[in-house]
Write an enzyme that holds these catalytic residues in place. Structure first.
Site: not given
Ligand code: G3P
Ligand code: CA
Length: 233
Positions: A10, A52
């Protein structure tokens, strides 16, 4: 679902490196991660960049909205590890022909980046990646646009919520699966985010979901290996 659950980093490997940084992606690729999840926005001059938030406030040494900066302006700022914000091209170059599968999240849930679907799909196609890219978004309209542009790619809707009639929903929209915050008992392919807890990891590996997205892929690999070892006895 057949095959082992794949582990996606992630935003790279944020447990050890700056999130969405080349350093984190490089380490994960060198250490045989199955997949990488990262987030894409557009600069003022429509260059896809990997970060992000909609602003640079949290992850760089300055403040401002990504879409207000051109790429050359954005490249002046520094991440916590002193790198610059990577472009999508820089990440694609880094991945090269490695076996890592990419999950590109199109961050259109708060900002309407006009043309991001065409720009990203076209750019990715110009690279000879070993594995098909998984495109995800919280914004269903983005995935619909992607599907209109190229219905041969893999599109997964991201949601916090339980999806009613998930199998039918996915089929109707021509999606390849769902990226869920909570596991659902469905036939549809699902990947779960963001899973860092050992108990939850074990549960999802035992349920054999298609993938999990985690901040700490090395921990997830150990949990998966321990389950496999026990099965050998
Ligand atoms: O792809 C899963 C996750 O990345 C979605 O939430 O806010 O971390 O981009 P976020
Ligand atoms: Ca994400």
């Amino acid at each position: 679902m057949s095959g082992q659950t794949l582990i996606f980093g992630h935003r790279g490997f944020p447990a050890k490196y700056a999130e969405n940084s080349i350093e984190g992606f490089r380490y994960a690729i060198a250490n045989q991660i199955d997949g990488l999840e990262f987030d894409v926005h557009l600069t003022k001059d429509n260059v896809p960049v990997v970060i992000h938030d909609e602003t640079i406030d949290r992850t760089t040494n300055d403040k401002g909205i990504i879409h207000d900066f051109t790429l050359s302006e954005l490249k002046e700022f520094r991440l916590a590890n002193n790198e610059t914000i990577p472009t999508l091209e820089e990440v694609l170059e880094l991945v090269g022909n490695s076996s890592v599968q990419l999950n590109i999240e199109l961050k259109t849930d708060k900002t309407n980046y006009v043309g991001i679907e065409e720009i990203v799909l076209t750019m990715v196609k110009s690279y000879n990646l070993a594995k098909p890219v998984i495109y995800s978004s919280f914004n269903l309209e983005t995935l619909k646009k992607c599907n209109t542009i190229d219905n041969s790619q893999l599109y997964c809707w991201l949601t916090m919520h339980t999806v009613p009639d998930a199998d039918l929903f996915v089929k109707k929209l021509g999606l390849s699966g769902l990226h869920l915050h909570h596991y659902q008992k469905i036939d549809t392919l699902q990947r779960i985010w963001t899973v860092n807890d050992t108990f939850k990891l074990k549960k999802l590996f035992n349920l054999n979901v298609a993938g999990i997205i985690t901040d700490n892929f090395e921990k997830a690999v150990k949990v998966r290996e321990n389950i496999a070892k026990k099965e050998d006895y």
